[in-house]
Design a protein around this motif. Sequence first.
Motif, mmCIF file in Angstrom:
data_model
loop_
_atom_site.group_PDB
_atom_site.id
_atom_site.type_symbol
_atom_site.label_atom_id
_atom_site.label_comp_id
_atom_site.label_asym_id
_atom_site.label_seq_id
_atom_site.Cartn_x
_atom_site.Cartn_y
_atom_site.Cartn_z
ATOM 1 N N VAL A 119 0.954 -1.221 -0.107
ATOM 2 C CA VAL A 119 0.067 0.285 -0.109
ATOM 3 C C VAL A 119 0.975 1.115 -0.154
ATOM 4 C CG1 VAL A 119 -0.314 0.225 2.488
ATOM 5 C CG2 VAL A 119 -1.982 1.037 1.115
ATOM 6 N N ASP A 120 0.716 2.133 -0.914
ATOM 7 C CA ASP A 120 1.293 3.566 -0.944
ATOM 8 C C ASP A 120 2.703 3.509 -0.836
ATOM 9 O OD1 ASP A 120 -1.254 4.471 -1.093
ATOM 10 O OD2 ASP A 120 -1.305 4.895 0.980
ATOM 11 N N GLY A 121 3.319 2.530 -1.671
ATOM 12 C CA GLY A 121 4.746 2.283 -1.747
ATOM 13 C C GLY A 121 5.319 1.571 -0.542
ATOM 14 N N LYS A 122 4.827 1.016 0.202
ATOM 15 C CA LYS A 122 5.122 0.041 1.267
ATOM 16 C C LYS A 122 4.358 -0.906 1.476
ATOM 17 C CE LYS A 122 6.765 4.181 3.773
ATOM 18 N NZ LYS A 122 6.576 4.958 2.705
ATOM 19 N N TYR A 123 5.062 -2.133 2.342
ATOM 20 C CA TYR A 123 3.968 -2.947 2.475
ATOM 21 C C TYR A 123 4.049 -3.444 3.995
ATOM 22 C CZ TYR A 123 8.345 -5.811 3.150
ATOM 23 O OH TYR A 123 9.812 -6.190 3.539
ATOM 24 N N TRP A 124 2.777 -3.793 4.258
ATOM 25 C CA TRP A 124 2.245 -4.484 5.607
ATOM 26 C C TRP A 124 2.760 -5.815 5.618
ATOM 27 C CZ3 TRP A 124 1.049 -1.520 9.592
ATOM 28 C CH2 TRP A 124 0.386 -0.046 9.338
ATOM 29 N N MET A 125 3.338 -6.502 6.874
ATOM 30 C CA MET A 125 3.734 -7.822 6.977
ATOM 31 C C MET A 125 3.485 -8.216 8.410
ATOM 32 S SD MET A 125 7.637 -9.055 6.599
ATOM 33 C CE MET A 125 8.517 -7.829 7.878
ATOM 34 N N ALA A 126 2.692 -9.327 8.503
ATOM 35 C CA ALA A 126 2.230 -9.899 9.807
ATOM 36 C C ALA A 126 3.393 -10.888 10.375
ATOM 37 C CB ALA A 126 0.998 -10.919 9.763
ATOM 38 N N VAL A 127 3.990 -10.701 11.700
ATOM 39 C CA VAL A 127 5.061 -11.595 12.116
ATOM 40 C C VAL A 127 4.320 -12.115 13.480
ATOM 41 C CG1 VAL A 127 7.326 -11.733 12.849
ATOM 42 C CG2 VAL A 127 6.869 -10.132 10.890
ATOM 43 N N PRO A 128 3.928 -13.416 13.376
ATOM 44 C CA PRO A 128 3.467 -14.035 14.684
ATOM 45 C C PRO A 128 4.303 -14.018 15.876
ATOM 46 C CG PRO A 128 3.134 -15.491 12.826
ATOM 47 C CD PRO A 128 3.778 -14.507 12.171
ATOM 48 N N ALA A 129 5.525 -14.181 15.504
ATOM 49 C CA ALA A 129 6.608 -14.533 16.678
ATOM 50 C C ALA A 129 6.706 -13.066 17.471
ATOM 51 C CB ALA A 129 8.032 -14.863 16.559
ATOM 52 N N ALA A 130 6.360 -11.935 16.916
ATOM 53 C CA ALA A 130 6.741 -10.645 17.290
ATOM 54 C C ALA A 130 5.297 -10.225 17.777
ATOM 55 C CB ALA A 130 7.145 -9.634 16.342
ATOM 56 N N ASN A 131 4.232 -10.846 17.506
ATOM 57 C CA ASN A 131 2.768 -10.424 17.561
ATOM 58 C C ASN A 131 2.507 -8.959 17.208
ATOM 59 O OD1 ASN A 131 0.211 -10.998 18.549
ATOM 60 N ND2 ASN A 131 0.440 -10.404 20.382
ATOM 61 N N LYS A 132 3.115 -8.763 16.067
ATOM 62 C CA LYS A 132 3.123 -7.350 15.221
ATOM 63 C C LYS A 132 2.743 -7.471 13.737
ATOM 64 C CE LYS A 132 5.735 -5.189 18.842
ATOM 65 N NZ LYS A 132 7.103 -4.439 19.038
ATOM 66 N N VAL A 133 2.192 -6.378 13.423
ATOM 67 C CA VAL A 133 2.013 -6.194 11.971
ATOM 68 C C VAL A 133 2.959 -4.939 11.544
ATOM 69 C CG1 VAL A 133 0.528 -5.733 10.085
ATOM 70 C CG2 VAL A 133 -0.485 -7.088 12.056
ATOM 71 N N PHE A 134 3.738 -4.942 10.948
ATOM 72 C CA PHE A 134 4.863 -4.231 10.652
ATOM 73 C C PHE A 134 4.527 -3.487 9.273
ATOM 74 C CE2 PHE A 134 7.366 -7.150 13.346
ATOM 75 C CZ PHE A 134 7.713 -6.422 14.006
ATOM 76 N N LEU A 135 4.687 -2.074 9.164
ATOM 77 C CA LEU A 135 4.786 -1.439 7.968
ATOM 78 C C LEU A 135 6.269 -1.222 7.600
ATOM 79 C CD1 LEU A 135 3.224 0.250 5.765
ATOM 80 C CD2 LEU A 135 3.342 2.337 7.226
ATOM 81 N N MET A 136 6.586 -1.741 6.354
ATOM 82 C CA MET A 136 7.956 -1.693 5.932
ATOM 83 C C MET A 136 8.357 -1.147 4.727
ATOM 84 S SD MET A 136 9.051 -4.141 8.085
ATOM 85 C CE MET A 136 10.639 -4.269 7.566
ATOM 86 N N GLU A 137 9.608 -0.307 4.825
ATOM 87 C CA GLU A 137 10.053 0.404 3.952
ATOM 88 C C GLU A 137 10.818 -0.652 2.933
ATOM 89 O OE1 GLU A 137 13.107 1.401 1.866
ATOM 90 O OE2 GLU A 137 11.524 2.440 0.917
ATOM 91 N N PRO A 138 10.209 -0.814 1.593
ATOM 92 C CA PRO A 138 10.585 -2.080 0.980
ATOM 93 C C PRO A 138 12.110 -2.031 0.489
ATOM 94 C CG PRO A 138 9.288 -0.770 -0.363
ATOM 95 C CD PRO A 138 9.457 -0.089 0.915
ATOM 96 N N GLU A 139 12.762 -1.256 -0.019
ATOM 97 C CA GLU A 139 14.012 -1.222 -0.595
ATOM 98 C C GLU A 139 15.085 -1.157 0.411
ATOM 99 O OE1 GLU A 139 14.378 -1.817 -3.790
ATOM 100 O OE2 GLU A 139 12.239 -1.485 -4.240
ATOM 101 N N THR A 140 14.981 -0.789 1.631
ATOM 102 C CA THR A 140 15.854 -0.931 2.717
ATOM 103 C C THR A 140 15.591 -1.989 3.795
ATOM 104 O OG1 THR A 140 14.997 0.742 4.138
ATOM 105 C CG2 THR A 140 16.560 1.421 2.659
#
Length: 180
Positions: A119-140
């Motif tokens: 979404v909007d030049g970034k991606y959301w990613m679900a990580v069960p072990a962290a119990n978080k959903v991360f918004l990531m800067e893709p190229e870095t």
Amino acid sequence: RLEKRFKSPRIKEPNDLQFAPDGNLWILDQVDPNKVFKVNRGDGSILEEVQTESMHGSGITLGNGAWWIGSTKSLKTLKVDPKTGKTLKSWNTPGAGLYGRMSVARGDTPSGAHGLKWVDGKYWMAVPAANKVFLMEPETGTIVRSIPGPGSTPRTHGLALDKGMLWVINSDDRAIFKLD
């Protein structure tokens, strides 16, 4: 209401879906190393398949001309060429590890990303072990921000986006949460 659309006999362990620009579906198969199948969204017929280097993939999205795949058992997030399946870049998945009911004594292995959506030049990613959903800067591969995983246990899995809302599946709760 649930409507069964199709069953594809050649995709053994489908583990994430992503709409392709032409309106058909990409399905990430979890058989190692993972293939991505492009299927007709109406009848499920396979239109194309691409072999990737992902291991136990559990999330796929498209952005910046590449697939972004959560290679769960390698604990990496991959940037992949959709034409060749070759990995262009990879990063350690933040928060990867054991979660909830998992244990080394039982022989469980750490887990990485589950579910990615662009979404909007970034991606959301679900990580069960962290119990978080991360918004990531893709190229870095850097974290822009994170939100707590919804539900009673840390088992965030699939993601979807619709009308500005983020839908998150918690597979242990067998529930789908709508997040603003």
